[in-house]
Design a protein around this motif. Structure first.
Motif, PDB file in Angstrom:
ATOM      1  N   THR A 468     -12.112 -15.981  25.631  1.00  0.00           N
ATOM      2  CA  THR A 468     -13.217 -15.412  24.872  1.00  0.00           C
ATOM      3  C   THR A 468     -14.186 -14.744  25.836  1.00  0.00           C
ATOM      4  O   THR A 468     -14.635 -15.361  26.805  1.00  0.00           O
ATOM      5  N   VAL A 469     -14.509 -13.457  25.567  1.00  0.00           N
ATOM      6  CA  VAL A 469     -15.424 -12.716  26.429  1.00  0.00           C
ATOM      7  C   VAL A 469     -16.560 -12.155  25.585  1.00  0.00           C
ATOM      8  O   VAL A 469     -16.469 -12.104  24.351  1.00  0.00           O
ATOM      9  N   ASP A 470     -17.641 -11.713  26.233  1.00  0.00           N
ATOM     10  CA  ASP A 470     -18.761 -11.149  25.477  1.00  0.00           C
ATOM     11  C   ASP A 470     -18.393  -9.785  24.918  1.00  0.00           C
ATOM     12  O   ASP A 470     -17.387  -9.175  25.299  1.00  0.00           O
ATOM     13  N   ARG A 471     -19.225  -9.309  23.998  1.00  0.00           N
ATOM     14  CA  ARG A 471     -18.880  -8.098  23.253  1.00  0.00           C
ATOM     15  C   ARG A 471     -18.683  -6.894  24.160  1.00  0.00           C
ATOM     16  O   ARG A 471     -17.747  -6.113  23.968  1.00  0.00           O
ATOM     17  N   ALA A 472     -19.568  -6.715  25.141  1.00  0.00           N
ATOM     18  CA  ALA A 472     -19.486  -5.537  26.001  1.00  0.00           C
ATOM     19  C   ALA A 472     -18.151  -5.493  26.745  1.00  0.00           C
ATOM     20  O   ALA A 472     -17.476  -4.457  26.785  1.00  0.00           O
ATOM     21  N   LEU A 473     -17.770  -6.627  27.338  1.00  0.00           N
ATOM     22  CA  LEU A 473     -16.503  -6.672  28.069  1.00  0.00           C
ATOM     23  C   LEU A 473     -15.326  -6.548  27.117  1.00  0.00           C
ATOM     24  O   LEU A 473     -14.332  -5.881  27.411  1.00  0.00           O
ATOM     25  N   TYR A 474     -15.446  -7.186  25.948  1.00  0.00           N
ATOM     26  CA  TYR A 474     -14.372  -7.128  24.958  1.00  0.00           C
ATOM     27  C   TYR A 474     -14.102  -5.675  24.558  1.00  0.00           C
ATOM     28  O   TYR A 474     -12.950  -5.219  24.561  1.00  0.00           O
ATOM     29  N   GLU A 475     -15.159  -4.933  24.215  1.00  0.00           N
ATOM     30  CA  GLU A 475     -14.971  -3.564  23.770  1.00  0.00           C
ATOM     31  C   GLU A 475     -14.449  -2.678  24.890  1.00  0.00           C
ATOM     32  O   GLU A 475     -13.647  -1.760  24.645  1.00  0.00           O
ATOM     33  N   LYS A 476     -14.868  -2.935  26.114  1.00  0.00           N
ATOM     34  CA  LYS A 476     -14.349  -2.171  27.247  1.00  0.00           C
ATOM     35  C   LYS A 476     -12.856  -2.412  27.416  1.00  0.00           C
ATOM     36  O   LYS A 476     -12.078  -1.474  27.621  1.00  0.00           O
ATOM     37  N   ARG A 477     -12.431  -3.673  27.298  1.00  0.00           N
ATOM     38  CA  ARG A 477     -11.016  -3.987  27.466  1.00  0.00           C
ATOM     39  C   ARG A 477     -10.187  -3.437  26.313  1.00  0.00           C
ATOM     40  O   ARG A 477      -9.041  -3.021  26.514  1.00  0.00           O
ATOM     41  N   VAL A 478     -10.747  -3.415  25.118  1.00  0.00           N
ATOM     42  CA  VAL A 478     -10.022  -2.827  23.985  1.00  0.00           C
ATOM     43  C   VAL A 478      -9.873  -1.320  24.185  1.00  0.00           C
ATOM     44  O   VAL A 478      -8.791  -0.768  23.978  1.00  0.00           O
ATOM     45  N   ARG A 479     -10.948  -0.662  24.591  1.00  0.00           N
ATOM     46  CA  ARG A 479     -10.905   0.798  24.792  1.00  0.00           C
ATOM     47  C   ARG A 479      -9.875   1.201  25.832  1.00  0.00           C
ATOM     48  O   ARG A 479      -9.253   2.250  25.726  1.00  0.00           O
ATOM     49  N   THR A 480      -9.698   0.364  26.851  1.00  0.00           N
ATOM     50  CA  THR A 480      -8.772   0.688  27.938  1.00  0.00           C
ATOM     51  C   THR A 480      -7.431  -0.032  27.794  1.00  0.00           C
ATOM     52  O   THR A 480      -6.611   0.008  28.711  1.00  0.00           O
ATOM     53  N   PHE A 481      -7.218  -0.707  26.665  1.00  0.00           N
ATOM     54  CA  PHE A 481      -5.971  -1.418  26.354  1.00  0.00           C
ATOM     55  C   PHE A 481      -5.648  -2.491  27.401  1.00  0.00           C
ATOM     56  O   PHE A 481      -4.487  -2.712  27.741  1.00  0.00           O
ATOM     57  N   ASP A 482      -6.677  -3.150  27.873  1.00  0.00           N
ATOM     58  CA  ASP A 482      -6.515  -4.188  28.893  1.00  0.00           C
ATOM     59  C   ASP A 482      -6.402  -5.550  28.218  1.00  0.00           C
ATOM     60  O   ASP A 482      -7.336  -6.359  28.226  1.00  0.00           O
ATOM     61  N   PHE A 483      -5.265  -5.816  27.590  1.00  0.00           N
ATOM     62  CA  PHE A 483      -5.035  -7.079  26.900  1.00  0.00           C
ATOM     63  C   PHE A 483      -3.527  -7.275  26.737  1.00  0.00           C
ATOM     64  O   PHE A 483      -2.745  -6.324  26.871  1.00  0.00           O
ATOM     65  N   ASP A 484      -3.133  -8.510  26.466  1.00  0.00           N
ATOM     66  CA  ASP A 484      -1.736  -8.797  26.128  1.00  0.00           C
ATOM     67  C   ASP A 484      -1.576  -8.849  24.603  1.00  0.00           C
ATOM     68  O   ASP A 484      -0.717  -8.199  24.031  1.00  0.00           O
ATOM     69  N   MET A 485      -2.423  -9.655  23.977  1.00  0.00           N
ATOM     70  CA  MET A 485      -2.427  -9.767  22.524  1.00  0.00           C
ATOM     71  C   MET A 485      -3.859  -9.960  22.067  1.00  0.00           C
ATOM     72  O   MET A 485      -4.678 -10.531  22.789  1.00  0.00           O
ATOM     73  N   MET A 486      -4.170  -9.478  20.876  1.00  0.00           N
ATOM     74  CA  MET A 486      -5.511  -9.630  20.325  1.00  0.00           C
ATOM     75  C   MET A 486      -5.412  -9.495  18.809  1.00  0.00           C
ATOM     76  O   MET A 486      -4.391  -9.067  18.271  1.00  0.00           O
ATOM     77  N   VAL A 487      -6.465  -9.880  18.117  1.00  0.00           N
ATOM     78  CA  VAL A 487      -6.504  -9.700  16.670  1.00  0.00           C
ATOM     79  C   VAL A 487      -7.198  -8.377  16.366  1.00  0.00           C
ATOM     80  O   VAL A 487      -8.210  -8.041  16.977  1.00  0.00           O
ATOM     81  N   MET A 488      -6.597  -7.608  15.455  1.00  0.00           N
ATOM     82  CA  MET A 488      -7.133  -6.280  15.160  1.00  0.00           C
ATOM     83  C   MET A 488      -6.797  -5.911  13.728  1.00  0.00           C
ATOM     84  O   MET A 488      -5.753  -6.311  13.199  1.00  0.00           O
ATOM     85  N   GLY A 489      -7.680  -5.151  13.092  1.00  0.00           N
ATOM     86  CA  GLY A 489      -7.443  -4.675  11.739  1.00  0.00           C
ATOM     87  C   GLY A 489      -7.220  -3.176  11.713  1.00  0.00           C
ATOM     88  O   GLY A 489      -7.791  -2.441  12.525  1.00  0.00           O
TER      89      GLY A 489
END
Length: 606
Positions: A468-489
């Motif tokens: 679990t990360v804070d919103r700013a880091l979370y959105e940065k990682r989502v924008r740059t596709f820096d994840f293995d799996m995540m929940v998304m709609g």
């Protein structure tokens, strides 16, 4: 569908389009996607408003995380909530029709007879908050800025078929198209217009704290970065008496207070710190919305009906990772998710399983392809799994422990076929690499959903770590596709269109900031997205959506989650609410647009 988040035209395209002579059709103040608009030319107001709503009062709302920008149009940073109150678009969408638009900044529009351009004539009364008129050059400036590399890349995807904007005179602008696109003239009207003065001489992607010059009903009164922003209703708002604005935007002030923890926000709401809460947690809805203020009627709790398409929510695989490239692996991980257990033990049986990317609509694929859908898919047969044509796609179910064991056995078989074997209770591939990955989270409360899923995966030798990360880091990682799996709609409208490129087309799979979060790059998906965009009528659109849905489902790009067909809201009993509920809306949109404050707040209803 209107825009919910590396193209550069060639000189030859500009030259060819400049030779096209488009004869305009008759001007109109309203248009719809494939049907006659509900409201006549001389309508007085939308049915879902109270035309005599009283103006006044201050509305306090909550927001989650933080913000560091007043510019919602760039990739960098986190824009403040509520900025849509500041910017006006050329056209206004109706909330009780699938996709109808009516004159806003533009008082009329003309679609050329060859459908290769649309012309807008601006309302001469339209003004920015500094008193300057809204001119065609402001519209062109806004469009050109949004299509530049300084803006969020989603606009380049969304308006890829728009060649250019041409100022014809002070109040008239034309948009030229590369090719006939059924909804393009409608979504061009969704462009929000900002003043050249706001940005003159500035780098757009570096404009963060400059208060926007408003064309909308509100202006930014004050802000404290990351903590609070306050909007003030513009008493000189130029459009307040237009039919598309009558009875709307009734609060004198709208404020957002930021919270970093949803539990803290919940307690703040119950103690009266803000006025309205759209509840997304089934647990909180069942257990937390209680107390003296609820008992006395000071806080009301209700569910609101709607006709929104549920779309798809799920655990998204990052296909850019080698670990998830094999479809059999993705299918195996889907088999390990026990929705029935989660719904009964965690969600208080409030949810229905997502079984389509267009859940809860006529656009969802069912059975096996037949008729027009089969004809559409037939040319791609060699590129698709054979079972797509012979077996209905179904979700794995686990009504009891025996069913779950069978699902896990099937998952083990698929993993074995994909080259994975269990050694010392750990699943490894032929190179000895352990099957281990990270699940990216924004809210710690979601760990209770992942824990039972992780237990099931462990039985297969798979290790899942959630972070679990804070919103700013979370959105940065989502924008740059820096994840293995995540929940998304994946939200959908009743009339899907150009936005499908940004979600599923291979051209957006590796574009930072796109909504193609999984990284889908499949030639058949690309072809079907184009079929949706260029569908000639509703019948073709439905067939193309069902075909796309079927292909996406059979590829197992996500582990489907769940949805609910109502909105859960709680609010202080201080509002006057219109009697007619719109069909297609989010609760906060309906609140901001049409609710008003009661003269003497009490506890006797609305």
């Amino acid at each position: 569908m209107p825009l919910t988040s590396g193209f550069h035209p060639l000189a030859l395209v500009f030259f060819l389009v400049s030779l096209v002579v488009s004869v305009p059709a008759a001007a109109d103040a309203s248009m719809a996607m494939g049907y006659k608009p509900k409201y006549s030319e001389n309508f007085k107001h939308f049915d879902y408003v109270n035309a005599n709503a009283q103006k006044g009062g201050s509305l306090m709302l909550s927001a989650f995380g933080t913000f560091d920008s007043l510019n919602p149009y760039v990739l960098k940073g986190n824009p403040a909530e509520g900025l849509s109150l500041v910017f006006e678009s050329l056209l206004e969408k109706s909330l009780d029709e699938p996709f109808s638009v009516y004159g806003m900044l533009a008082e009329d529009m003309q679609l050329a007879s060859d459908k290769l351009s649309v012309t807008f004539h601006l309302n001469p009364a339209a003004k920015f908050s500094n008193g300057q008129p809204v001119l065609a050059e402001d519209v062109k400036f806004s469009f050109d800025t949004l299509m530049s590399d300084k803006a969020h890349p989603q606009y380049q995807f969304y308006y890829a078929d728009v060649v250019r904007a041409v100022v014809l005179n002070t109040h008239t602008i034309r948009f030229d198209f590369k090719q006939v696109n059924a909804e393009l003239h409608l979504i061009v009207g969704d462009i929000e217009v900002f003043s050249k003065t706001w940005l003159q001489g500035k780098d757009f992607d570096k404009v963060t704290e400059d208060i926007p010059i408003s064309s909308g009903p509100y202006t930014v009164e004050s802000f404290d970065l990351g903590k609070r922003i306050v909007y003030k209703r513009n008493p000189n708002y130029w459009a307040r008496n237009l039919p598309v604005r009558r009875g709307m935007y009734n609060f004198d002030k709208v404020s957002y207070k930021y919270f970093k923890d949803p539990t803290v926000a919940m307690e703040a709401f119950k103690s009266g710190e803000f006025d309205f809460l759209y509840e997304l947690s089934s647990k909180a809805w069942a257990r937390d919305h209680v107390g003296p203020r609820y008992d006395s009627g000071q806080i009301l709790k209700t569910t609101l009906s709607h006709k929104n398409i549920a779309g798809m929510q799920g655990f998204v695989f990052n296909l850019r990772r080698d670990l998830f490239k094999d479809q059999r692996v993705r299918q195996a991980l889907s088999l390990a998710f026990d929705f029935e257990w989660a719904n009964s033990h965690l969600f208080y049986n409030q949810y229905v399983r997502n079984d389509s990317y267009f859940s809860n609509s006529e656009l969802a694929a069912t059975g096996i392809p037949q008729g027009a859908e089969l004809k559409l898919l037939e040319p791609y047969r060699s590129q698709l799994p054979p079972e797509l044509f012979t077996k209905p796609w179904t979700l794995p179910t686990s009504p009891d422990a025996a069913a779950l064991r069978n699902n896990l056995k099937q998952a083990k078989q698929l993993l074995t076929e994909a080259g994975w074997q269990v050694k010392n209770n750990v699943l490894v591939n032929q190179q000895g690499r352990a099957f281990e990955f990270e699940f990216l989270l924004q809210q710690k409360s979601f760990e209770r959903v992942l824990a039972p899923y992780a237990r099931n995966l462990k039985k297969l030798g798979i290790v899942i770590n959630y972070r679990t990360v804070d919103r700013a880091l979370y959105e940065k990682r989502v924008r740059t596709f820096d994840f293995d799996m995540m929940v998304m709609g994946f939200a959908q409208s009743a009339s899907p269109g150009n936005e499908q490129r940004n979600m599923f087309h291979s051209s957006t799979a590796n574009k930072a900031g796109s909504n193609n979060i999984p990284g889908i790059a499949h030639p058949v998906v690309d072809a079907l997205v184009e079929k949706i965009i260029f569908a000639k009528d509703r019948e073709q659109l439905v067939v193309a959506c069902r075909a796309l849905d079927r292909v996406l489902l059979h590829q197992n790009y996500i582990v489907p989650n769940w949805y609910i067909n109502t909105h859960r809201v709680a609010y202080k009993n201080v509002f006057v609410i219109p009697e007619t509920v719109p069909l297609y809306y989010t609760p906060q949109t309906w609140l901001l647009k049409t609710w008003s404050m009661r003269d003497k707040p009490g506890i006797k209803g609305n």
